[in-house]
Design a protein around this motif. Sequence first.
Motif, PDB file in Angstrom:
ATOM      1  N   UNK A  65      -7.502  19.410   3.391  1.00 22.66           N
ATOM      2  CA  UNK A  65      -6.916  18.297   4.141  1.00 22.66           C
ATOM      3  C   UNK A  65      -5.442  18.261   3.796  1.00 22.66           C
ATOM      4  N   UNK A  66      -4.576  18.571   4.772  1.00 15.76           N
ATOM      5  CA  UNK A  66      -3.154  18.680   4.479  1.00 15.76           C
ATOM      6  C   UNK A  66      -2.613  17.533   3.630  1.00 15.76           C
ATOM      7  N   UNK A  67      -1.958  17.961   2.568  1.00 18.45           N
ATOM      8  CA  UNK A  67      -1.217  17.117   1.635  1.00 18.45           C
ATOM      9  C   UNK A  67      -2.089  16.185   0.807  1.00 18.45           C
ATOM     10  N   UNK A  68      -3.439  16.336   0.856  1.00 15.01           N
ATOM     11  CA  UNK A  68      -4.260  15.441   0.044  1.00 15.01           C
ATOM     12  C   UNK A  68      -5.448  16.110  -0.664  1.00 15.01           C
ATOM     13  N   UNK A  69      -5.970  17.227  -0.157  1.00 15.03           N
ATOM     14  CA  UNK A  69      -7.168  17.812  -0.751  1.00 15.03           C
ATOM     15  C   UNK A  69      -7.241  19.315  -0.518  1.00 15.03           C
ATOM     16  N   UNK A  70      -7.586  20.031  -1.583  1.00 16.60           N
ATOM     17  CA  UNK A  70      -7.908  21.455  -1.503  1.00 16.60           C
ATOM     18  C   UNK A  70      -9.141  21.660  -2.376  1.00 16.60           C
ATOM     19  N   UNK A  71     -10.173  22.309  -1.816  1.00 21.70           N
ATOM     20  CA  UNK A  71     -11.382  22.584  -2.590  1.00 21.70           C
ATOM     21  C   UNK A  71     -11.829  24.011  -2.319  1.00 21.70           C
TER      22      UNK A  71
END
Length: 142
Positions: A65-71
């Motif tokens: 999620x751009x600029x808020x989450x990387x998994x």
Amino acid sequence: MPTDLIHRIGIAAPAEKIYRALTTEEGIRAWWTTDVKMDASAGGKAVFGFFDHSTEFQMRISAIEPFSLVRWQCTGGSAPDWVGTTQEFILEPDGGEVLLKFCHGGWERGGDHCHFCNTTWGHLLVCLKDCAERGVKNPYFT
């Protein structure tokens, strides 16, 4: 006993800059490892190599999620205890900084390798902070 490795660090840089350091080959090469192949879209794959590729982690980008989450989810590689684990980076605004909350979750058991990885992740997040705040490119693994 199942274990999660967790860290949090404040970074005085825009969330977009931190996000790019997590989602691009150039970004990863600046703070983690110079041996990376990555497709940064959800469902994409990434391969991170270490020690002349004698150690390798194969990941699937499970959420982005751009600029808020990387998994990422580890799907294979040379460290069996990583397979099935997830690495999650949550970026939250916090005054003039971005609070990065990190979790390497789903370890089936603790032990020496788990302890080593937890210490290494702490160091890596400081490398990421230096890169995002001051433009210092200092990958932990070259």
